[in-house]
Scaffold this motif. Structure first.
Motif, PDB file in Angstrom:
ATOM      1  N   TRP A   1      64.844  57.740  63.033  1.00  0.00           N
ATOM      2  CA  TRP A   1      64.909  56.459  62.464  1.00  0.00           C
ATOM      3  C   TRP A   1      64.054  56.325  60.752  1.00  0.00           C
ATOM      4  CZ3 TRP A   1      62.058  52.710  60.699  1.00  0.00           C
ATOM      5  CH2 TRP A   1      62.046  51.695  60.797  1.00  0.00           C
ATOM      6  N   SER A   2      62.880  56.874  60.596  1.00  0.00           N
ATOM      7  CA  SER A   2      62.084  56.796  60.033  1.00  0.00           C
ATOM      8  C   SER A   2      61.881  57.450  59.017  1.00  0.00           C
ATOM      9  CB  SER A   2      60.619  57.168  60.737  1.00  0.00           C
ATOM     10  OG  SER A   2      59.560  56.767  58.535  1.00  0.00           O
ATOM     11  N   SER A   3      62.558  58.888  59.790  1.00  0.00           N
ATOM     12  CA  SER A   3      62.981  60.433  58.554  1.00  0.00           C
ATOM     13  C   SER A   3      64.271  60.074  57.882  1.00  0.00           C
ATOM     14  CB  SER A   3      62.586  61.952  58.927  1.00  0.00           C
ATOM     15  OG  SER A   3      63.240  63.255  58.924  1.00  0.00           O
TER      16      SER A   3
ATOM     17  N   GLN B   1      54.352  49.734  56.916  1.00  0.00           N
ATOM     18  CA  GLN B   1      53.265  48.857  57.468  1.00  0.00           C
ATOM     19  C   GLN B   1      53.612  48.915  59.026  1.00  0.00           C
ATOM     20  OE1 GLN B   1      53.396  45.408  54.829  1.00  0.00           O
ATOM     21  NE2 GLN B   1      51.592  46.527  54.454  1.00  0.00           N
ATOM     22  N   TYR B   2      54.943  48.618  58.895  1.00  0.00           N
ATOM     23  CA  TYR B   2      56.083  48.801  59.876  1.00  0.00           C
ATOM     24  C   TYR B   2      55.451  50.330  60.893  1.00  0.00           C
ATOM     25  CZ  TYR B   2      59.529  48.471  63.927  1.00  0.00           C
ATOM     26  OH  TYR B   2      60.836  48.875  64.910  1.00  0.00           O
ATOM     27  N   PHE B   3      55.770  50.634  60.757  1.00  0.00           N
ATOM     28  CA  PHE B   3      55.746  52.150  61.496  1.00  0.00           C
ATOM     29  C   PHE B   3      54.327  52.612  61.617  1.00  0.00           C
ATOM     30  CE2 PHE B   3      55.543  57.009  62.111  1.00  0.00           C
ATOM     31  CZ  PHE B   3      57.000  56.551  63.024  1.00  0.00           C
TER      32      PHE B   3
ATOM     33  N   VAL C   1      47.692  59.183  57.547  1.00  0.00           N
ATOM     34  CA  VAL C   1      46.942  58.796  56.631  1.00  0.00           C
ATOM     35  C   VAL C   1      47.873  57.235  56.310  1.00  0.00           C
ATOM     36  CG1 VAL C   1      46.217  58.183  54.047  1.00  0.00           C
ATOM     37  CG2 VAL C   1      45.800  60.411  55.277  1.00  0.00           C
ATOM     38  N   GLN C   2      47.804  56.149  56.210  1.00  0.00           N
ATOM     39  CA  GLN C   2      48.261  54.901  55.598  1.00  0.00           C
ATOM     40  C   GLN C   2      48.343  55.000  54.176  1.00  0.00           C
ATOM     41  OE1 GLN C   2      46.684  51.910  57.605  1.00  0.00           O
ATOM     42  NE2 GLN C   2      48.309  50.362  57.038  1.00  0.00           N
ATOM     43  N   VAL C   3      49.771  55.423  54.270  1.00  0.00           N
ATOM     44  CA  VAL C   3      50.286  55.423  52.151  1.00  0.00           C
ATOM     45  C   VAL C   3      49.947  54.303  51.210  1.00  0.00           C
ATOM     46  CG1 VAL C   3      52.423  56.220  50.887  1.00  0.00           C
ATOM     47  CG2 VAL C   3      51.791  57.192  53.196  1.00  0.00           C
TER      48      VAL C   3
ATOM     49  N   VAL D   1      53.643  53.356  65.601  1.00  0.00           N
ATOM     50  CA  VAL D   1      52.320  54.481  65.367  1.00  0.00           C
ATOM     51  C   VAL D   1      50.435  54.077  65.846  1.00  0.00           C
ATOM     52  CG1 VAL D   1      50.465  56.241  64.979  1.00  0.00           C
ATOM     53  CG2 VAL D   1      53.222  56.387  63.847  1.00  0.00           C
ATOM     54  N   THR D   2      50.287  53.373  65.847  1.00  0.00           N
ATOM     55  CA  THR D   2      48.830  52.623  66.306  1.00  0.00           C
ATOM     56  C   THR D   2      49.293  52.251  67.420  1.00  0.00           C
ATOM     57  OG1 THR D   2      48.162  51.513  64.184  1.00  0.00           O
ATOM     58  CG2 THR D   2      47.184  50.726  66.379  1.00  0.00           C
TER      59      THR D   2
END
Length: 151
Positions: free
Chosen positions: A18-20, A94-96, A127-129, A100-101
């Motif tokens: 989905w993120s992709s 932030q959601y993604f 890395v948190q963009v 991951v966390t």
């Protein structure tokens, strides 16, 4: 294979798919807006996500699990302006990042060393963009202040 592990890994795999798709929409939008560097960077991120998807699928199949892809559809996004698109991008990040966390925390608690290794290998270079871009904006604003005439 443990069904809970199979379900959680498939959930994360589908989140990456989905993120992709969303990253691809951002990539096309920023390309159309004449922002080739941001578009190119997003393309690299899509490739990294594809690698993660492949590794998760390989893991599931190697331990006797099933890869369950959910039906997903993507449509072109029509953000009103680049700032609106960046706001949407930051919200997604932030959601993604939270997903991951949560996945890494869960993998840490599971009694499966190969899964822990996979999870931490997948996201070792994450890395948190939003943090990266905020730091970049701070650098740019400091540079701009130096170019202003002294008061």
């Amino acid at each position: 294979m443990d069904k809970i592990i199979e379900e959680v890994v498939n959930e994360q795999l589908n989140s990456e798919v989905w993120s992709s798709g969303l990253y691809t929409a951002f990539q096309l939008y920023f390309s159309e807006q004449g922002m080739p560097m941001l578009s190119s960077w997003l393309g690299v991120q899509v490739q990294k996500k594809a690698g993660r998807i492949r590794k998760m699928a390989e893991y599931l199949l190697s331990v006797g699990g099933e890869v369950c892809l959910e039906a997903q559809s993507f449509r072109p996004e029509h953000w009103q302006n680049p700032m609106g698109a960046l706001d949407a991008f930051f919200s997604h990040e932030q959601y993604f990042q939270q997903q991951v966390t949560d996945f890494l925390n869960w993998a840490h608690e599971v009694d499966d060393a190969s899964l822990r290794c996979l999870a931490f290998d997948l996201y070792a270079d994450e890395v948190q963009v939003s943090d990266f871009i905020l730091e970049l904006l701070q650098i740019l604003s400091k540079g701009r202040r130096r170019m202003l005439p002294l008061e």
